[in-house]
Design a protein around this motif. Structure first.
Motif, PDB file in Angstrom:
ATOM      1  N   THR A 166       0.851  -1.188   0.000  1.00  0.00           N
ATOM      2  CA  THR A 166       0.000   0.000   0.000  1.00  0.00           C
ATOM      3  C   THR A 166       0.885   1.235   0.000  1.00  0.00           C
ATOM      4  O   THR A 166       1.775   1.367   0.842  1.00  0.00           O
ATOM      5  N   ASN A 167       0.626   2.147  -0.939  1.00  0.00           N
ATOM      6  CA  ASN A 167       1.430   3.369  -1.014  1.00  0.00           C
ATOM      7  C   ASN A 167       0.829   4.451  -0.126  1.00  0.00           C
ATOM      8  O   ASN A 167      -0.257   4.267   0.436  1.00  0.00           O
ATOM      9  N   PRO A 168       1.503   5.597   0.029  1.00  0.00           N
ATOM     10  CA  PRO A 168       0.997   6.661   0.904  1.00  0.00           C
ATOM     11  C   PRO A 168      -0.382   7.195   0.498  1.00  0.00           C
ATOM     12  O   PRO A 168      -1.105   7.736   1.327  1.00  0.00           O
ATOM     13  N   ALA A 169      -0.782   7.026  -0.769  1.00  0.00           N
ATOM     14  CA  ALA A 169      -2.099   7.494  -1.211  1.00  0.00           C
ATOM     15  C   ALA A 169      -3.201   6.494  -0.867  1.00  0.00           C
ATOM     16  O   ALA A 169      -4.369   6.743  -1.117  1.00  0.00           O
ATOM     17  N   GLY A 170      -2.817   5.342  -0.292  1.00  0.00           N
ATOM     18  CA  GLY A 170      -3.801   4.329   0.093  1.00  0.00           C
ATOM     19  C   GLY A 170      -4.133   3.338  -1.008  1.00  0.00           C
ATOM     20  O   GLY A 170      -5.040   2.523  -0.857  1.00  0.00           O
ATOM     21  N   ARG A 219      -1.819  -3.036  -3.986  1.00  0.00           N
ATOM     22  CA  ARG A 219      -1.645  -4.119  -4.955  1.00  0.00           C
ATOM     23  C   ARG A 219      -1.463  -5.392  -4.163  1.00  0.00           C
ATOM     24  O   ARG A 219      -0.881  -5.396  -3.085  1.00  0.00           O
ATOM     25  N   PHE A 220      -1.954  -6.496  -4.713  1.00  0.00           N
ATOM     26  CA  PHE A 220      -1.864  -7.789  -4.047  1.00  0.00           C
ATOM     27  C   PHE A 220      -1.115  -8.770  -4.920  1.00  0.00           C
ATOM     28  O   PHE A 220      -1.174  -8.704  -6.146  1.00  0.00           O
ATOM     29  N   GLY A 221      -0.448  -9.697  -4.289  1.00  0.00           N
ATOM     30  CA  GLY A 221       0.194 -10.809  -4.975  1.00  0.00           C
ATOM     31  C   GLY A 221       0.075 -12.033  -4.093  1.00  0.00           C
ATOM     32  O   GLY A 221      -0.158 -11.912  -2.891  1.00  0.00           O
ATOM     33  N   GLN A 222       0.190 -13.202  -4.696  1.00  0.00           N
ATOM     34  CA  GLN A 222       0.139 -14.412  -3.874  1.00  0.00           C
ATOM     35  C   GLN A 222       1.052 -15.472  -4.445  1.00  0.00           C
ATOM     36  O   GLN A 222       1.367 -15.479  -5.629  1.00  0.00           O
TER      37      GLN A 222
END
Length: 110
Positions: free
Chosen positions: A60-64, A67-70
């Protein structure tokens, strides 16, 4: 990882969260063969053999924005290791044992 990005890691079985999301301290991340190596510690989690588990990462970046990975599914194997053969002795005398199904075959050499 980028210094301003927040990294979280969790373990799932199917779509059920088994190990809750944990912050990945960026100081603990070490270079690995395919990226980063991080440790995840938990208590009171029950892992069962033969069940597919996945590790999931959320950045999660500062802007909220996230991205997800698995990972690919992994399985816990609780079966004891099978000894196929072993060699013991000294340079003057050695014995080799081979496990063939239910039979143990031994050879000695002097």
């Amino acid at each position: 990882p980028e210094s301003r990005v927040r990294w979280l890691l969790a373990v799932f079985v199917a779509e059920t969260e088994l190990v809750p999301w944990h912050e990945v301290p960026q100081d603990d991340a070490a270079p690995g063969a395919g990226g980063l190596v991080v440790s995840l510690h938990t208590a009171n989690a029950t892992f069962l053999p033969g069940v597919p588990y996945t590790a999931r990462l959320r950045a999660t970046n500062p802007a909220g924005l996230s991205r997800f990975g698995q990972s690919v599914p992994f399985y816990l194997d609780t079966s004891p290791p099978v000894v196929m053969w072993f060699l013991f002795g000294t340079a003057a005398a050695q014995a080799k044992c081979v496990l063939l199904g239910e039979k143990l075959h031994a050879e000695w050499a002097f």
